[in-house]
Design a protein around this motif. Structure first.
Motif, PDB file in Angstrom:
ATOM      1  N   ILE A  16      -0.796  50.283  19.772  1.00 26.77           N
ATOM      2  CA  ILE A  16      -1.986  49.952  20.429  1.00 26.77           C
ATOM      3  C   ILE A  16      -1.980  48.505  20.269  1.00 26.77           C
ATOM      4  O   ILE A  16      -2.449  47.838  21.112  1.00 26.77           O
ATOM      5  CB  ILE A  16      -3.105  50.663  20.301  1.00 26.77           C
ATOM      6  CG1 ILE A  16      -3.073  52.210  20.272  1.00 26.77           C
ATOM      7  CG2 ILE A  16      -4.349  50.282  20.964  1.00 26.77           C
ATOM      8  CD1 ILE A  16      -2.697  52.648  21.676  1.00 26.77           C
ATOM      9  N   GLY A  70       0.459  47.727  25.647  1.00 24.90           N
ATOM     10  CA  GLY A  70      -0.697  47.125  26.418  1.00 24.90           C
ATOM     11  C   GLY A  70      -0.720  45.541  26.634  1.00 24.90           C
ATOM     12  O   GLY A  70      -1.741  45.196  27.099  1.00 24.90           O
ATOM     13  N   TYR A 560      -9.114  49.127  19.214  1.00 21.53           N
ATOM     14  CA  TYR A 560      -9.893  48.179  20.260  1.00 21.53           C
ATOM     15  C   TYR A 560      -9.263  46.985  19.463  1.00 21.53           C
ATOM     16  O   TYR A 560      -9.169  46.548  18.336  1.00 21.53           O
ATOM     17  CB  TYR A 560     -11.274  48.216  20.237  1.00 21.53           C
ATOM     18  CG  TYR A 560     -11.789  47.131  20.990  1.00 21.53           C
ATOM     19  CD1 TYR A 560     -11.859  46.855  22.263  1.00 21.53           C
ATOM     20  CD2 TYR A 560     -12.442  45.907  20.190  1.00 21.53           C
ATOM     21  CE1 TYR A 560     -12.572  45.851  22.800  1.00 21.53           C
ATOM     22  CE2 TYR A 560     -12.802  44.879  20.514  1.00 21.53           C
ATOM     23  CZ  TYR A 560     -12.790  44.952  22.137  1.00 21.53           C
ATOM     24  OH  TYR A 560     -13.293  43.494  22.769  1.00 21.53           O
ATOM     25  N   THR A 592      -7.941  45.077  25.216  1.00 20.39           N
ATOM     26  CA  THR A 592      -7.235  46.162  25.164  1.00 20.39           C
ATOM     27  C   THR A 592      -7.910  47.315  24.291  1.00 20.39           C
ATOM     28  O   THR A 592      -8.109  47.023  23.277  1.00 20.39           O
ATOM     29  CB  THR A 592      -5.640  46.219  24.594  1.00 20.39           C
ATOM     30  OG1 THR A 592      -5.001  45.589  25.479  1.00 20.39           O
ATOM     31  CG2 THR A 592      -5.022  47.508  24.718  1.00 20.39           C
ATOM     32  N   THR A 593      -8.055  48.414  24.927  1.00 22.35           N
ATOM     33  CA  THR A 593      -8.449  49.572  24.265  1.00 22.35           C
ATOM     34  C   THR A 593      -7.398  50.725  24.467  1.00 22.35           C
ATOM     35  O   THR A 593      -6.916  50.756  25.385  1.00 22.35           O
ATOM     36  CB  THR A 593      -9.893  50.376  24.606  1.00 22.35           C
ATOM     37  OG1 THR A 593      -9.809  50.512  26.110  1.00 22.35           O
ATOM     38  CG2 THR A 593     -10.839  49.273  24.540  1.00 22.35           C
ATOM     39  N   GLY A 594      -7.257  51.730  23.571  1.00 21.42           N
ATOM     40  CA  GLY A 594      -6.324  52.710  23.549  1.00 21.42           C
ATOM     41  C   GLY A 594      -6.586  53.921  22.833  1.00 21.42           C
ATOM     42  O   GLY A 594      -7.327  53.984  21.899  1.00 21.42           O
ATOM     43  N   THR A 596      -4.090  57.163  21.203  1.00 24.05           N
ATOM     44  CA  THR A 596      -2.957  57.651  21.134  1.00 24.05           C
ATOM     45  C   THR A 596      -2.909  58.972  20.293  1.00 24.05           C
ATOM     46  O   THR A 596      -3.698  59.223  19.270  1.00 24.05           O
ATOM     47  CB  THR A 596      -1.889  56.693  20.257  1.00 24.05           C
ATOM     48  OG1 THR A 596      -1.993  55.585  20.925  1.00 24.05           O
ATOM     49  CG2 THR A 596      -0.483  57.425  20.203  1.00 24.05           C
ATOM     50  N   THR A 614       0.131  57.824  24.985  1.00 22.87           N
ATOM     51  CA  THR A 614      -0.692  56.881  24.975  1.00 22.87           C
ATOM     52  C   THR A 614      -1.314  56.539  26.135  1.00 22.87           C
ATOM     53  O   THR A 614      -0.644  56.606  27.232  1.00 22.87           O
ATOM     54  CB  THR A 614      -0.052  55.761  24.183  1.00 22.87           C
ATOM     55  OG1 THR A 614       0.660  55.877  23.117  1.00 22.87           O
ATOM     56  CG2 THR A 614      -0.752  54.427  24.376  1.00 22.87           C
ATOM     57  N   TYR A 615      -2.672  56.491  25.992  1.00 26.77           N
ATOM     58  CA  TYR A 615      -3.363  55.845  27.207  1.00 26.77           C
ATOM     59  C   TYR A 615      -4.382  54.678  26.846  1.00 26.77           C
ATOM     60  O   TYR A 615      -4.948  54.526  25.832  1.00 26.77           O
ATOM     61  CB  TYR A 615      -4.508  57.017  27.672  1.00 26.77           C
ATOM     62  CG  TYR A 615      -5.393  56.496  28.900  1.00 26.77           C
ATOM     63  CD1 TYR A 615      -4.594  56.445  30.207  1.00 26.77           C
ATOM     64  CD2 TYR A 615      -6.627  56.089  28.577  1.00 26.77           C
ATOM     65  CE1 TYR A 615      -5.600  55.905  31.244  1.00 26.77           C
ATOM     66  CE2 TYR A 615      -7.517  55.384  29.774  1.00 26.77           C
ATOM     67  CZ  TYR A 615      -6.726  55.256  31.158  1.00 26.77           C
ATOM     68  OH  TYR A 615      -7.464  54.895  32.154  1.00 26.77           O
ATOM     69  N   GLN A 616      -4.129  53.706  27.690  1.00 19.25           N
ATOM     70  CA  GLN A 616      -4.477  52.270  27.177  1.00 19.25           C
ATOM     71  C   GLN A 616      -5.101  51.679  28.616  1.00 19.25           C
ATOM     72  O   GLN A 616      -4.527  51.827  29.601  1.00 19.25           O
ATOM     73  CB  GLN A 616      -3.205  51.490  26.778  1.00 19.25           C
ATOM     74  CG  GLN A 616      -1.985  51.277  27.524  1.00 19.25           C
ATOM     75  CD  GLN A 616      -0.838  50.873  26.587  1.00 19.25           C
ATOM     76  OE1 GLN A 616      -0.858  50.727  25.483  1.00 19.25           O
ATOM     77  NE2 GLN A 616       0.323  50.679  27.261  1.00 19.25           N
ATOM     78  N   THR A 617      -5.817  50.449  28.495  1.00 16.99           N
ATOM     79  CA  THR A 617      -6.552  49.905  29.527  1.00 16.99           C
ATOM     80  C   THR A 617      -6.471  48.555  29.274  1.00 16.99           C
ATOM     81  O   THR A 617      -7.482  47.623  29.113  1.00 16.99           O
ATOM     82  CB  THR A 617      -7.841  50.315  29.689  1.00 16.99           C
ATOM     83  OG1 THR A 617      -8.625  50.039  28.310  1.00 16.99           O
ATOM     84  CG2 THR A 617      -8.052  51.781  29.871  1.00 16.99           C
ATOM     85  N   LYS A 644      -0.432  52.070  31.944  1.00 15.13           N
ATOM     86  CA  LYS A 644      -1.558  52.707  31.424  1.00 15.13           C
ATOM     87  C   LYS A 644      -1.072  53.996  30.610  1.00 15.13           C
ATOM     88  O   LYS A 644      -1.767  54.169  29.297  1.00 15.13           O
ATOM     89  CB  LYS A 644      -2.650  52.937  32.227  1.00 15.13           C
ATOM     90  CG  LYS A 644      -3.151  51.620  32.695  1.00 15.13           C
ATOM     91  CD  LYS A 644      -4.618  52.062  33.699  1.00 15.13           C
ATOM     92  CE  LYS A 644      -4.932  50.744  34.044  1.00 15.13           C
ATOM     93  NZ  LYS A 644      -6.209  50.805  35.015  1.00 15.13           N
TER      94      LYS A 644
END
Length: 752
Positions: A16, A70, A560, A592-594, A596, A614-617, A644
């Motif tokens: 992340i 990310g 974060y 970036t936040t994520g 995992t 992993t999901y990240q924004t 993402k």
């Protein structure tokens, strides 16, 4: 908490949280990380039997794979260390893979965790770590030979042993000749690298330590290629008649490019397939260790280095539909050209002398409750007049493209050799960068349930030199301006603190905080503006849970991070006139936040399954600039070229002397330009293979890359940074990077 959970914790945080500031005009050789297990101590990790097949690179064999975490794909952004210090002080203009490759001449390859890099180097990210293999009482002769269905040849050998009492030797040769999958017309190799090593080790008579002197010579040349394709608004691409993605050449067949030397003011030609594209380096390391009084141990490194670095890259920009009135003719024949014409940029840095002095000293001691460590690092790096020459040219949109000459148009006319806009966006800087730091760390076993690791890095940095503020108008040379000096003194703080709390013997909680600071690099002064160099702060926070069972291990992590003052130089194309180009320096932030989840399951003997999701924004912040008389704002847009959703599925099965394995990597939709109106559809990258141990001296392996034979592209679409209406791009020819086509590789390893 057991070692496996700590290993996965640090890897999850890294997925992340890794990012580094880069220059967008740097050559795109991907330098990333190997996800080896990370053991909970301050040393580099060692390879374990559970290492997954994550080194495999879907783009090339030059370096470790890119790990999508990310933030923008970096160029040399992942640090590579040898003997405890980075192999290069700064990744630009000399990329780490020009002087380092994973080799049998290196011992203890692995990954240095995030907190270790923050404490010892004051940087955010983590590093591939390695140590030069030293001689010992037992003679050792090891080697690797690799090849592929496209003609890749790699030979790698090392010999080490004893010369006399307490005196030992090591010597190794690494040679890589890789055509990749492209049929270049001007060279047989996309990567041509040799590394030679030799060293002596002397052990002290009292048995308290040893000292080694090590020499390395490296020589490397590489070429980055692109693919031509037809873009669809659903994010998919199609091959066009007469051009195979990942196979056909999209570079001038003669490999010769004209430029205006910024320093001399002379017009010159460079040969991309010859010595004009070759870097070299000499490196001498003196390393040692010694047992001090009261159970303290000392280890140290002193390094001297001289290199001459070359950078060569071709950037596709705008695509123009040529008509008889457009003024295009084929250079070789003079016939009028109609069809798709691609504007290209040559970015070329002739050999630039670089001098580096590095040193590291560290003392450490282990007690029942603590692992104390204190150290000092020094890195002095000087650049002798770095220049980057730019020129533009046109080529037909086809395999083995013909070069085009343009005359009589309102803009974008070339000279008789087919080049124009010499040194628009050209670069120069000169000076030195010195970093002196002290650091300390401790791992404190507070109780059977709670442990705490913490460390601090205090660094003074001196950046001094000169550059040119003169606008880079066509025909720019250094004689057109005056040097402007710069002189900075900065103080930086870096460090980390992390804790593990065992709620039950197999279940617990994790927490981590990390902080680093930076200001700027010498490359920040390459452009024609005085760079904005306020302090760049990079805080990272993470919280997670873990669970361990003999047959399954799970870690989840929420992270974060934010970083301000990210710098890039955009090669922009006017969306209303594709023949107009502009280089713009832009500063922006990223947030970036994520979350995992990482799972390793062993349901039955011999079988292991690794699953990672992993999901990240990642989004841009404070992204504003002006170009072609307009203002552009991309705040809260998704980061270009980043998925993402990421997944990895890695099954493996071991039976007697055989190991069968596969690796599936999923990447969700990736935006292909800054405005987020163009994107690439989701894709899979696939690998598979089998290894067989013949006996104690030999083993063989076979690997299939892209066994689903996808013709994929990735990254960004050149020349489309400012596009807001995607409709005109449906069925349009575009240029981009790509994943390797179906490739079979084989290797044999020996050891005596």
């Amino acid at each position: 908490m057991n070692i496996k959970s700590v290993n996965k914790l640090h890897y999850l945080i890294a997925l992340i949280a890794v990012f580094t500031s880069i220059e967008a005009n740097a050559q795109e050789e991907i330098i990333t990380v190997k996800k080896d297990s990370i053991i909970p101590k301050k040393e580099e990790s060692k390879k374990s039997e559970e290492d997954r097949n994550v080194m495999l690179n879907a783009a090339n064999n030059t370096g470790p794979r890119e790990v999508n975490i990310g933030l923008p794909a970096s160029v040399g952004g992942i640090m590579i260390q040898e003997n405890g210090m980075p192999v290069v002080h700064a990744f630009w203009p000399e990329l780490p893979t020009r002087t380092w490759r994973q080799s049998v001449s290196l011992a203890k390859p692995g990954l240095t965790k995030l907190s270790e890099v923050a404490i010892t180097q004051g940087e955010l990210g983590f590093a591939v770590s390695s140590e030069t293999k030293l001689g010992s009482d037992t003679p050792s002769y090891v080697g690797n030979i690799s090849s592929s269905s496209f003609g890749w040849i790699k030979g790698d050998v090392n010999a080490s042993g004893k010369i006399a009492k307490n005196l030992y030797y090591t010597a190794g040769i690494y040679a890589n000749y890789d055509p990749q999958s492209i049929n270049f017309k001007f060279t047989n190799w996309a990567d041509r690298t040799q590394i030679y090593r030799a060293g002596l080790t002397k052990k002290f008579e009292n048995g308290k330590g040893k000292i080694s002197i090590l020499y390395k010579y490296s020589k490397s040349a590489s070429i980055t290629s692109h693919a031509l394709f037809r873009y669809k608004l659903d994010g998919k691409v199609e091959e066009i008649d007469g051009f195979k993605i990942g196979r056909d050449n999209y570079m001038l067949p003669n490999g010769r490019f004209k430029y205006l030397d910024i320093k001399s003011g002379e017009y010159k030609w460079m040969d991309a397939g010859g010595r004009d594209n070759e870097s070299f380096a000499h490196t001498v390391d003196i390393i040692g260790d010694y047992k001090l009084k009261n159970d303290w141990n000392l280890n140290y490194l002193v390094r001297g280095r001289y290199s001459e670095s070359v950078s060569f890259n071709i950037f596709p920009t705008g695509m123009t539909q040529a008509t008889p009135e457009s003024g295009f003719t084929v250079k070789e024949t003079g016939e009028v050209y109609t069809g798709s014409a691609n504007s290209m940029i040559l970015s070329y840095t002739p050999r630039t002398p670089l001098k580096t002095f590095m040193a590291r000293a560290e003392i450490k001691k282990k007690t029942d409750k603590h692992q104390w460590r204190f150290g000092l690092t020094e890195s002095l790096y000087s650049v002798d007049n770095f220049t980057n020459n730019r020129s533009f040219y046109y080529q037909a949109a086809e395999a083995d493209p013909r070069q085009l000459v343009r005359q009589g148009a309102a803009t974008g006319n070339t000279d008789a050799d087919g080049f124009y806009n010499y040194n628009v966006g050209g670069e120069h800087h000169n000076g030195f960068d010195n970093k002196l730091a002290v650091f300390g760390s401790d791992t404190w076993e507070i109780s059977d349930k709670f442990s705490l690791s913490y460390g601090l890095n205090l660094r003074w940095e001196k950046l001094k030199g000169d550059h040119y503020l003169t606008p880079r108008t066509p025909g720019f040379t250094l004689a057109d301006g005056e040097r402007t000096k710069f002189d900075h003194d900065w103080f930086h703080i870096g460090g980390s603190i992390s804790g593990v709390y065992k709620i039950t013997p197999s279940f617990g909680a994790l927490a981590d905080f990390q902080y680093t600071e930076n200001n700027g690099l010498l490359t920040s002064y390459s452009g024609n503006v005085t760079p904005n160099l306020p302090k760049t702060r990079s805080p990272l926070m993470g919280l997670g849970l873990y669970y361990n069972h003999p047959n399954v291990s799970v870690v989840t992590q929420f992270s974060y991070l934010t970083r301000n003052n990210y710098l890039t130089r955009l090669n922009l194309v006017n969306p209303t006139n594709s023949s107009q180009n502009q280089v713009e320096t832009v500063y922006y932030d990223i947030e970036t936040t994520g979350i995992t989840a990482d799972i390793i399951a062993k349901p039955f003997k011999g079988f292991q399954l690794h699953y990672l999701i992993t999901y990240q924004t990642p989004v841009y912040k404070n992204y504003n600039f002006n170009a072609f008389g307009n203002s552009y704002t991309y705040n809260n847009n998704s980061v270009e070229g980043i998925s993402k959703v990421l997944m990895e599925i890695d099954p493996s099965y071991t039976y007697k002397d055989f190991k069968f394995w596969a690796s599936f990597r999923y990447f969700s939709k990736q935006y292909a330009n800054l405005t987020n109106v163009l994107f690439f559809a989701p894709r899979w990258e696939t690998f598979g293979g089998v290894n067989y141990k013949i006996n104690d001296h030999f083993d063989i392996g076979a690997t299939v890359v892209n066994f689903l034979n996808q013709r994929g592209v990735r990254g960004s679409i050149s020349g489309a940074e400012l596009i807001t209406d995607p409709a005109p791009y449906n069925d349009r020819l575009m240029v981009g990077t790509f994943i390797r086509p179906f490739t079979v590789e084989a290797s044999i390893n020996f050891r005596f």
